[in-house]
Design a protein around this motif. Structure first.
Motif, PDB file in Angstrom:
ATOM      1  N   GLU A   1       0.817  -1.213   0.000  1.00  0.00           N
ATOM      2  CA  GLU A   1       0.000   0.000   0.000  1.00  0.00           C
ATOM      3  C   GLU A   1       0.850   1.261   0.000  1.00  0.00           C
ATOM      4  N   LEU A   2       2.153   1.103   0.116  1.00  0.00           N
ATOM      5  CA  LEU A   2       3.027   2.242   0.370  1.00  0.00           C
ATOM      6  C   LEU A   2       3.652   2.803  -0.905  1.00  0.00           C
ATOM      7  N   PRO A   3       4.032   4.071  -0.854  1.00  0.00           N
ATOM      8  CA  PRO A   3       4.733   4.657  -1.996  1.00  0.00           C
ATOM      9  C   PRO A   3       6.205   4.250  -1.992  1.00  0.00           C
ATOM     10  N   VAL A   4       6.886   4.561  -3.080  1.00  0.00           N
ATOM     11  CA  VAL A   4       8.343   4.480  -3.120  1.00  0.00           C
ATOM     12  C   VAL A   4       8.865   5.866  -2.793  1.00  0.00           C
ATOM     13  N   VAL A   5       9.682   5.965  -1.766  1.00  0.00           N
ATOM     14  CA  VAL A   5      10.279   7.253  -1.402  1.00  0.00           C
ATOM     15  C   VAL A   5      11.506   7.494  -2.269  1.00  0.00           C
ATOM     16  N   VAL A   6      11.531   8.642  -2.913  1.00  0.00           N
ATOM     17  CA  VAL A   6      12.669   9.074  -3.711  1.00  0.00           C
ATOM     18  C   VAL A   6      13.312  10.243  -2.975  1.00  0.00           C
ATOM     19  N   ILE A   7      14.584  10.122  -2.653  1.00  0.00           N
ATOM     20  CA  ILE A   7      15.293  11.172  -1.932  1.00  0.00           C
ATOM     21  C   ILE A   7      16.016  12.062  -2.940  1.00  0.00           C
ATOM     22  N   GLY A   8      15.581  13.300  -3.033  1.00  0.00           N
ATOM     23  CA  GLY A   8      16.207  14.246  -3.941  1.00  0.00           C
ATOM     24  C   GLY A   8      15.351  14.551  -5.153  1.00  0.00           C
ATOM     25  N   ALA A   9      15.078  15.849  -5.393  1.00  0.00           N
ATOM     26  CA  ALA A   9      14.262  16.270  -6.533  1.00  0.00           C
ATOM     27  C   ALA A   9      15.126  16.968  -7.569  1.00  0.00           C
ATOM     28  N   GLY A  10      16.271  16.346  -7.877  1.00  0.00           N
ATOM     29  CA  GLY A  10      17.099  16.793  -8.976  1.00  0.00           C
ATOM     30  C   GLY A  10      16.687  16.083 -10.250  1.00  0.00           C
ATOM     31  N   PRO A  11      17.478  16.189 -11.309  1.00  0.00           N
ATOM     32  CA  PRO A  11      17.110  15.567 -12.590  1.00  0.00           C
ATOM     33  C   PRO A  11      16.863  14.064 -12.486  1.00  0.00           C
ATOM     34  N   VAL A  12      17.712  13.339 -11.756  1.00  0.00           N
ATOM     35  CA  VAL A  12      17.544  11.883 -11.682  1.00  0.00           C
ATOM     36  C   VAL A  12      16.422  11.510 -10.723  1.00  0.00           C
ATOM     37  N   GLY A  13      16.268  12.237  -9.624  1.00  0.00           N
ATOM     38  CA  GLY A  13      15.171  11.956  -8.704  1.00  0.00           C
ATOM     39  C   GLY A  13      13.812  12.167  -9.352  1.00  0.00           C
ATOM     40  N   LEU A  14      13.656  13.254 -10.100  1.00  0.00           N
ATOM     41  CA  LEU A  14      12.387  13.503 -10.786  1.00  0.00           C
ATOM     42  C   LEU A  14      12.165  12.493 -11.906  1.00  0.00           C
ATOM     43  N   ALA A  15      13.255  12.078 -12.574  1.00  0.00           N
ATOM     44  CA  ALA A  15      13.116  11.031 -13.590  1.00  0.00           C
ATOM     45  C   ALA A  15      12.648   9.728 -12.946  1.00  0.00           C
ATOM     46  N   ALA A  16      13.176   9.422 -11.757  1.00  0.00           N
ATOM     47  CA  ALA A  16      12.730   8.217 -11.048  1.00  0.00           C
ATOM     48  C   ALA A  16      11.234   8.293 -10.774  1.00  0.00           C
ATOM     49  N   ALA A  17      10.764   9.457 -10.335  1.00  0.00           N
ATOM     50  CA  ALA A  17       9.330   9.622 -10.074  1.00  0.00           C
ATOM     51  C   ALA A  17       8.521   9.437 -11.342  1.00  0.00           C
ATOM     52  N   ALA A  18       9.021   9.946 -12.455  1.00  0.00           N
ATOM     53  CA  ALA A  18       8.316   9.793 -13.726  1.00  0.00           C
ATOM     54  C   ALA A  18       8.226   8.325 -14.133  1.00  0.00           C
ATOM     55  N   HIS A  19       9.320   7.584 -13.997  1.00  0.00           N
ATOM     56  CA  HIS A  19       9.314   6.160 -14.360  1.00  0.00           C
ATOM     57  C   HIS A  19       8.422   5.352 -13.425  1.00  0.00           C
ATOM     58  N   LEU A  20       8.429   5.664 -12.141  1.00  0.00           N
ATOM     59  CA  LEU A  20       7.546   4.961 -11.208  1.00  0.00           C
ATOM     60  C   LEU A  20       6.093   5.215 -11.550  1.00  0.00           C
ATOM     61  N   THR A  21       5.773   6.454 -11.851  1.00  0.00           N
ATOM     62  CA  THR A  21       4.402   6.790 -12.238  1.00  0.00           C
ATOM     63  C   THR A  21       3.977   6.003 -13.473  1.00  0.00           C
ATOM     64  N   GLY A  22       4.913   5.880 -14.422  1.00  0.00           N
ATOM     65  CA  GLY A  22       4.618   5.111 -15.629  1.00  0.00           C
ATOM     66  C   GLY A  22       4.389   3.636 -15.348  1.00  0.00           C
ATOM     67  N   GLN A  23       4.956   3.159 -14.244  1.00  0.00           N
ATOM     68  CA  GLN A  23       4.752   1.764 -13.845  1.00  0.00           C
ATOM     69  C   GLN A  23       3.526   1.588 -12.952  1.00  0.00           C
TER      70      GLN A  23
END
Length: 467
Positions: free
Chosen positions: A8-30
């Motif tokens: 039920e939990l989210p994936v925590v991404v530490i850091g909102a730089g280029p790679v951190g935001l890309a990680a969020a985008a890929h997770l959202t796509g999944q």
């Protein structure tokens, strides 16, 4: 408070730089909900601190495909893919719009102070892998919170932990007390207040990577300006000078990176900077007039300088991950499976193989260090590498191992560039190494004319061989 079920939990991404935001985008796509925690007041906080610096990668190489897919419905279009953004351009024209799309999935002013398993310190084995991660967060203003996560992706980078001037990896004696005359970043010499600090002054630049090239080129430009008389650089190198000291030059498949090295070479050739080779700083002392004297491990004392710019690389902050079971290389502080692929003692810039979740995994399943931080102390990193890392990691978290293992990435080569560690030994000069056998103060001979356009600037951490 009992921890909720992991699924039920989210994936925590530490850091909102280029790679951190890309990680969020890929997770959202999944179909996985990310929660991005950024210590700074805005997304891309670290990038904004070098807003004046131009990347040597083009727009075509610094936009993540999954992020671009999220942005498309908003009408966003990528800037001319053949042009080179500055750090400010990257933050304002790409990271901010991406953050707007991700919305409440991002929290700024949220510093992660610790990560562990719920109810388990690093010693406890029992039911460890069935427990969610617990993430402690301190917010601007003093509030604290405990969050739970199904996985943790650390994309916090290394920007806040620059390496010191000391040649042994420790601060030089007196380095901390001389902090008023030392900076660990490439200064913005277009800012009048900062420019005044270096105009007409003698400045030591310690380091041998692309950030040092940038600083030398900036100082040379200032010296050649109408009000820059007396501006002088002193380039401090721990190794010697050879044909590859200035990177790949015209052979570099990243042309802007090659031009950057040539601009630094021109600064030395034209007399705007002197090079001190084989110098490992042991102490920084105050002269009677307040200027700084650099003292080498071999006993040499350099002439006093007004300012010191230390650009010896960065290192990861692992303190808040101390309760996790990480498996890190003892030299690079990078994941052990990744370390042999990026070891600067063995690899030049163009020989780093594409890699993904398997090379980034740890005994603590579900935690990944990505982006610049995954490289530990290794100096070479490209945004494309980080984007491919998080694509693979997001697929692995989603359980799609076929996609996670399908790592497809071709990195540009640099022409001539070798491992920084190798260059430190005099015997490496044999057979085309990069170390001159005897330390000395010198200026390089005048080279054949090379056509270099406007000064090309570099993104921190993106240099080829590092320090």
């Amino acid at each position: 408070m009992n921890a909720p079920a992991t699924t039920e939990l989210p994936v925590v991404v530490i850091g909102a730089g280029p790679v951190g935001l890309a990680a969020a985008a890929h997770l959202t796509g999944q179909g996985i909900e990310p929660l991005v925690l950024e210590a700074g007041p805005t997304v891309g906080a670290a990038v904004r601190e070098w807003a004046h610096v131009r990347l040597f990668s083009t727009w075509g190489e610094v936009v993540d495909p999954a992020a671009e897919k999220l942005l498309a419905p908003t009408g966003w279009t990528r800037p001319d893919p053949a042009t080179y953004p500055s750090g400010g351009d990257w933050a304002e024209q790409y990271l901010e719009p991406l953050a707007d799309v991700l919305g409440e999935r991002i929290r700024t002013g949220a510093r992660v102070t610790g990560v562990s398993r719920a109810g388990r310190d690093r010693i406890v084995d029992a039911d460890r892998e069935s427990q969610p991660f617990v993430v402690h967060v301190a917010y601007t203003g003093g509030a604290e919170e405990r969050l739970f996560a199904r996985a943790v992706i650390d994309a916090s980078g290394t920007w806040t932990t620059p390496s010191p001037a000391g040649g042994s990896g420790l601060p030089a004696l007196g380095e901390r007390s001389a902090a008023d005359r030392i900076t660990y970043r490439v200064p913005d010499l277009k800012d009048p207040a900062i420019q005044a600090r270096y105009t007409g002054k003698s400045t030591a630049v310690i380091g041998s990577g692309a950030s040092a090239f940038t600083a030398l080129a900036y100082l040379a430009d200032l010296a050649k300006s109408e009000k820059g008389a007396g501006t002088k650089g002193v380039w401090i190198l721990r190794r010697g000078i050879s044909g590859s000291t200035f990177g790949g030059g015209e052979a570099d498949q990243l042309p802007a990176r090659g031009a950057l090295g040539l601009a630094a070479k021109a600064a030395v050739d034209e007399g705007h900077a002197d090079a001190v080779t084989g110098f490992r700083t042991e102490a920084i002392e105050r002269a009677d007039d307040g200027r700084l004297i650099l003292v080498g491990e071999d006993g040499r004392r350099l002439d006093p300088v007004d300012e010191v710019i230390v650009l010896t690389g960065f290192r990861p902050d692992l303190s808040f991950l101390d309760e996790l079971r990480l498996r890190l290389d003892e030299r690079l502080q990078a994941p052990v499976e990744l370390a042999p692929l990026i070891d600067p003692n063995q690899h030049s810039c163009g020989t780093v193989y594409p890699h993904g979740h398997r090379e980034l995994s740890h005994p603590e399943q579900g935690v990944y260090l990505v982006g610049v931080k995954s490289y530990g102390r290794a100096p070479t990193f490209l945004a494309l590498t980080g984007y491919e890392q998080v694509r693979s990691v997001a697929a692995a978290i989603a359980g799609d191992l076929d996609a996670a293992d399908r790592v497809e990435l071709t990195l540009p080569e640099t022409g001539v560039c070798g491992g920084a560690g190798l260059f430190d030994s005099p015997e490496a000069d044999q057979g085309g190494g990069c170390c001159a056998p005897a330390p000395q103060l010198l200026q390089l001979g005048t080279p054949a004319a090379v056509a270099v356009g406007a000064t090309v600037e570099e993104a921190p951490g993106g240099g080829c061989c590092g320090s």
